[in-house]
Design a protein around this motif. Sequence first.
Motif, mmCIF file in Angstrom:
data_model
loop_
_atom_site.group_PDB
_atom_site.id
_atom_site.type_symbol
_atom_site.label_atom_id
_atom_site.label_comp_id
_atom_site.label_asym_id
_atom_site.label_seq_id
_atom_site.Cartn_x
_atom_site.Cartn_y
_atom_site.Cartn_z
ATOM 1 N N LEU A 115 0.890 -1.162 -0.175
ATOM 2 C CA LEU A 115 -0.020 -0.108 0.115
ATOM 3 C C LEU A 115 0.934 1.257 -0.019
ATOM 4 C CD1 LEU A 115 -2.773 1.103 0.114
ATOM 5 C CD2 LEU A 115 -2.610 0.916 2.680
ATOM 6 N N VAL A 116 1.836 1.179 1.002
ATOM 7 C CA VAL A 116 2.745 2.232 0.867
ATOM 8 C C VAL A 116 3.558 2.755 -0.140
ATOM 9 C CG1 VAL A 116 4.761 3.492 2.029
ATOM 10 C CG2 VAL A 116 3.105 2.453 3.684
ATOM 11 N N VAL A 117 3.909 1.638 -0.887
ATOM 12 C CA VAL A 117 4.638 1.819 -2.511
ATOM 13 C C VAL A 117 3.661 2.298 -3.157
ATOM 14 C CG1 VAL A 117 5.343 0.481 -4.187
ATOM 15 C CG2 VAL A 117 6.298 -0.126 -2.031
ATOM 16 N N ALA A 118 2.300 1.869 -3.411
ATOM 17 C CA ALA A 118 1.409 2.482 -4.177
ATOM 18 C C ALA A 118 1.236 3.910 -4.032
ATOM 19 C CB ALA A 118 0.093 1.604 -4.123
ATOM 20 N N LEU A 119 1.156 3.948 -2.696
ATOM 21 C CA LEU A 119 0.685 5.533 -2.361
ATOM 22 C C LEU A 119 1.936 6.480 -2.731
ATOM 23 C CD1 LEU A 119 -0.806 5.341 1.272
ATOM 24 C CD2 LEU A 119 -1.723 5.994 -0.942
ATOM 25 N N VAL A 120 3.125 5.835 -2.629
ATOM 26 C CA VAL A 120 4.134 6.807 -3.017
ATOM 27 C C VAL A 120 4.354 7.118 -4.645
ATOM 28 C CG1 VAL A 120 6.839 6.824 -2.980
ATOM 29 C CG2 VAL A 120 5.768 6.048 -0.849
ATOM 30 N N THR A 121 3.904 5.973 -5.463
ATOM 31 C CA THR A 121 4.034 5.950 -6.472
ATOM 32 C C THR A 121 3.136 7.018 -7.032
ATOM 33 O OG1 THR A 121 4.160 3.569 -6.591
ATOM 34 C CG2 THR A 121 4.067 4.454 -8.667
ATOM 35 N N ASP A 122 1.902 7.061 -6.092
ATOM 36 C CA ASP A 122 1.036 8.132 -6.741
ATOM 37 C C ASP A 122 1.103 9.528 -6.146
ATOM 38 O OD1 ASP A 122 -0.878 6.958 -8.368
ATOM 39 O OD2 ASP A 122 -2.461 7.758 -7.256
ATOM 40 N N GLY A 123 2.289 9.578 -5.305
ATOM 41 C CA GLY A 123 2.669 10.877 -4.772
ATOM 42 C C GLY A 123 1.813 11.395 -3.786
ATOM 43 N N LYS A 124 1.146 10.319 -3.203
ATOM 44 C CA LYS A 124 0.012 10.760 -1.940
ATOM 45 C C LYS A 124 0.817 10.706 -0.575
ATOM 46 C CE LYS A 124 -3.827 10.645 -4.227
ATOM 47 N NZ LYS A 124 -3.524 10.473 -5.664
ATOM 48 N N TRP A 125 1.860 11.783 -0.308
ATOM 49 C CA TRP A 125 2.481 11.500 0.946
ATOM 50 C C TRP A 125 1.747 11.619 2.223
ATOM 51 C CZ3 TRP A 125 7.351 9.510 0.593
ATOM 52 C CH2 TRP A 125 7.853 9.666 -0.761
#
Lengths: 330, 107, 491
Positions: C402-412
């Motif tokens: 999940l964290v990886v997916a969030l980072v990919t999307d730039g949702k810090w």
Amino acid sequence: MATFELINIALLGILVATAIVITRMRALYGAVMLAALFSLVSASMFVLLDAVDVAFTEAAVGAGISTVLFLTTLAITRSREAQTPRRRVLPASLGALFTGGMLLYASQDLPGFGTADSPVQEHPITHTYLEESQHEIGVPNTVTSVLASYRGFDTLGELAVIFTAGVAVLLILTYLPRQSEEAERAALLLTDYPVLRVVSTILMPFILVFAFYVQFHGDYGPGGGFQAGVIVAAGFVLYGLVFGLDSGRRVMPRRVLLALVPLGLLLYAGVGVVNMLLGGSFLEYGTLNLHHPEEGQHIGILLIELGVGVTVAAVLTVVFFAFAGRRVPR
Amino acid sequence: MIIGLYTVLSHGNLVKKLIGLNLFQASVFLLYISFGKVVGGTAPIIEKGFEVYSNPLPHVLILTAIVVGVATTALGLALAVRIFNAYGTLEEDEAIAAEESDGAAAS
Amino acid sequence: MTAHLPALQVLLPLLCAPMCVLVRHRLVAWLFFLLATVSALACAVLLAVRVSGGRELHYAMGGWEPPVGIEYVIDAANVPVLILVSGIGFVVGIYAKRSIEAEIDRHRIPLVYACACLTFTGLLGVTATGDAFNAFVFFEIASLSSYALIAMGRRRRALLAAFRYLIIGTIGATFLLIGIGLAYAVTGTLNMADLAARLPDVYGNRALTAAVAFTFVGLCVKMAVFPLHAWLPDAYAEAPSALSTFFAATSTKVAIYAFMRFAYTVFGVTLVFRMLPVDTIGMVIGSAGMVIGAAVACFQKDLKYLLAWSSVGQIGYIVVGFSLHSVGGLTAAYLHLVNHGVTKAALFAVAGMLLLRLGSVRLSALAGLGRRMPWTFAAIVLAGLGLVGVPPTAGFVSKWALVVALVTDGKWVLVAVVLVSSLLALVYVGRIVEVCWFREAPATGPVESPPASMVAATWLLVLASLYLGIDPARLDSLAEGAARALLGGAS
């Protein structure tokens, strides 16, 4: 068409008025009776909207069975409602307003009422249900062919829901400790009225004959297993109310009822399994008679409607006895 | 429909909640059935002499939904009866209050 | 018979339910329940083999081709859910025998198993169906039977919990019904694939917008997403232990699957995420749920309530995952759906054993028991670490995804929320451990060890959760396949 619309609007008005009175009323008996009225009025609206099968069911269920259950519940509990606390009003109004707003918003773009060119009417499946069903299944009442065959699996699910309700009510209300035989007899009963006894004795055979008519005539007119099951159950409920639960149980022993509850469902699903063994899909009734699939459809529909009728009648009777068997608090 | 939902949410009385739930559902049924209606049509039982029929599919769906509704009502009422036996009241607030005072006494 | 697998998947459990009522014998009813779960598990595994490689299986009920009839669709997107539900069902089946005998009046036991079969059937039916209205019907089978099962809890509070669940659940179901009805009104069909094909013609129609809103609100109630979670804590905490275990791992998960199915396959990414702000709403309520669920869990005094509130939080992760509408986000959602299901089931199973032996699972009653029931508490610690997301547990795998997916999307911001919520999870798991290991035990007699079948089932769950953490590759490929199937169906 003007009269048609006027009647519709008038009935809608009655519905809204009834609903408002129900929310404001604190005497629960009254509220239940009005809810029954609400059901009856909406049943007549269903007739106007050409949904005769639905009207039949709504009248039998909403005005009949539900009302009896509500009244029985009230008889063994309490019939006044406390004042609604202020703090509940606000969130409830917000929730209701949101829903209403959403629906109004939606209604702006819904196809006009009664138009013949709406997506619902134009979709090819409507054509299939209305025209092709005549030679694929050969049953004049298209509601029955959709219910029992095209969407027969939904109906199996529906029967499973009824079955669940029966099992659930049994689980919740029976097998409780400290429930004496004597207390059972004191439950909601009308055993002291001779006129009622005579009238219901005369009525019983008619009710049962009517139920059979509804059961087997569902192919041609409104009706079918569900409605017939409700009528049979209503007959037993009447019998139980007038002659006492003990006599009711004598006519329909608990053991038999409890066996009938699952049997109907098994019959329905069993037909489907036989279809599979005969090389068709689940519930593909055409396989029952390989040379005349239409014949097979007839047999299949007859059998599954019977299954529905048996389980519905048994469940509703069991549910009523479970409620009425509870003791009245002193 | 909205009145029904309001009743469910606002009233503390268990039976009244169930009545409201019934109203709410009954209105949804009307909504569905109105989709199927064709003005000038007749009930979808095929007979000679009629050309326009209303759509049977919503009828079937609502038959199912009515059944689900009555099943829910029966179950809800059964629970209400048990709650009345256990708490001596049909008001949700009173029952919760009874539970809380119980919890306080226990701890 | 292999062609009938999609139907058998649901049919066999459905047949077992009336059999339980017919025989009304405790042992035989239990065997039927076990038979239902074993056969469902077998079907699910066979189906998984058959759909691997992106195939789809269609099964037309009654032989009527959709959209005229109802069809079952089995593809990569629902196979993981089928396996999860039937697998958990099987383990709970082993666990249930002693647990239910101990908690429920013996006359009721056959009926309880019948209801359990029905819940099981309903959940599988929702997962397998390709027809919107049929999904509603099976949701109701599952819901009605779970209301009854929750009411079987030992305390009178269970009745209130069941009643509240019934009211909220029925409102949710009715919303779902309105949503399906409106979608039907603008398209004229109920088949999911047919709906998907016809909806682009009516994009922008306000009735369709309302249909999406009603469907999703209805499903959110069933998913117990914050702020519509009010029914969940009481319901899970008061239900009989075996059933808490089963519900915690399956019922909200199936609702989540249904949500994803409606969002991606039926309404489509364009409508749901580009034209309507469902993704933003999903992320907001998802993250609110994560933090609030975990925070409330920290203050619970009762182990089962603590676990139930933790579920409210964990559902938030999944919601955030699928709101990303990317392969990574959906994969994470699926991973967490399965991993959390298994982990939470293990924890509820442990709670059930404690309840059986100690008579209470209030945290104060557990003081110092870690040293006296070391194996039981080892299970709590292992599964608890999974909840927090410590490597190498299953919880870590899915949170990491999940964290990886969030980072990919730039949702810090969301990454921060996930971290905060994980810290809160550490707090509440820490509390359990602290109470059990570091407090002095009250001077009471020795505690009898729980029945072997319950211990075995619990450890099966714990080990499954460990396995999913150590060797995540297999599940990962399943989850990614599911994500691609959902997204592929939409584009």
